[in-house]
Write an enzyme that holds these catalytic residues in place. Structure first.
Site, PDB file in Angstrom:
ATOM      1  N   ASP A  52      -8.215   3.490   1.336  1.00  0.00           N
ATOM      2  CA  ASP A  52      -7.261   3.822   2.397  1.00  0.00           C
ATOM      3  C   ASP A  52      -8.046   4.314   3.606  1.00  0.00           C
ATOM      4  O   ASP A  52      -8.685   5.368   3.542  1.00  0.00           O
ATOM      5  CB  ASP A  52      -6.288   4.891   1.906  1.00  0.00           C
ATOM      6  CG  ASP A  52      -5.152   5.128   2.883  1.00  0.00           C
ATOM      7  OD1 ASP A  52      -5.250   4.706   4.060  1.00  0.00           O
ATOM      8  OD2 ASP A  52      -4.154   5.746   2.470  1.00  0.00           O
ATOM      9  N   CYS A  97       0.867  -1.184   0.000  1.00  0.00           N
ATOM     10  CA  CYS A  97       0.000   0.000   0.000  1.00  0.00           C
ATOM     11  C   CYS A  97       0.900   1.230   0.000  1.00  0.00           C
ATOM     12  O   CYS A  97       2.083   1.127  -0.337  1.00  0.00           O
ATOM     13  CB  CYS A  97      -0.991  -0.013   1.165  1.00  0.00           C
ATOM     14  SG  CYS A  97      -0.273   0.179   2.814  1.00  0.00           S
ATOM     15  N   ARG A 113      -3.290  -0.808   5.318  1.00  0.00           N
ATOM     16  CA  ARG A 113      -3.828  -1.908   4.520  1.00  0.00           C
ATOM     17  C   ARG A 113      -2.873  -3.072   4.345  1.00  0.00           C
ATOM     18  O   ARG A 113      -3.233  -4.230   4.576  1.00  0.00           O
ATOM     19  CB  ARG A 113      -4.277  -1.389   3.145  1.00  0.00           C
ATOM     20  CG  ARG A 113      -5.395  -0.366   3.240  1.00  0.00           C
ATOM     21  CD  ARG A 113      -5.640   0.332   1.923  1.00  0.00           C
ATOM     22  NE  ARG A 113      -4.541   1.246   1.613  1.00  0.00           N
ATOM     23  CZ  ARG A 113      -4.422   1.931   0.489  1.00  0.00           C
ATOM     24  NH1 ARG A 113      -5.320   1.787  -0.463  1.00  0.00           N
ATOM     25  NH2 ARG A 113      -3.417   2.756   0.294  1.00  0.00           N
TER      26      ARG A 113
END
Length: 152
Positions: free
Chosen positions: A122, A9, A15
């Site tokens: 996100d 990420c 994440r």
């Protein structure tokens, strides 16, 4: 020889640490190695976001020993599969590829499951609920990946 999977990420604090922890929980770690990285170097050496740690803990996973690191060109050589959480990070990863073989290793994580959404949002600027939603998306994709890895 172990199959190696890298989850990527932006900052490697929300994440991808969740994806690393979730996939590790679904595979034989003697056969599959899972790590995570970020395309930006904002948090190198730090633990995942406390909200990621909390949502993982809620689901019985401990990710607080992970440390953030930045994605590098060497990762193309070190990993068999590289999963990006969103298109922006996919493009950032691909921009470092040396050849077509490198590019073939990279996929969007949610391309592994049949859903309308193709990017893991996100949750950094979101509420606690956002982390739970992200966990659920990643968990489904990791089920599919683990199944594929077992059949290879």
């Amino acid at each position: 020889m172990k199959t190696k999977v890298l989850m990527v990420c932006l900052g490697n604090i929300c994440r991808s640490p969740l994806a690393e922890g979730i996939l590790k929980s679904k595979v034989d770690q003697n056969e599959v190695e899972v790590e995570s990285a970020g395309t930006a170097g904002f948090h190198i050496g730090k633990k995942p976001d406390s909200r990621s740690i909390a949502v993982a803990h809620k689901h019985g996973l401990a990710i607080d020993s992970q440390r953030c690191r930045k994605f590098s060109r060497q990762d193309f050589s070190d990993f068999n599969y590289i999963y990006a959480m969103d298109r922006s990070n996919y493009r950032n990863i691909i921009s470092l590829a040396k050849n077509e073989n490198d590019i073939k290793k990279v996929k969007l994580l949610l391309d592994e499951i049949n859903i309308d959404i193709k990017e893991v949002p996100d949750p950094y600027y979101d509420s606690e609920d956002g982390f739970e939603k992200v966990y659920t998306l990643i968990d489904k994709a990791c089920d599919a990946i683990a199944s594929q890895l077992q059949h290879n």
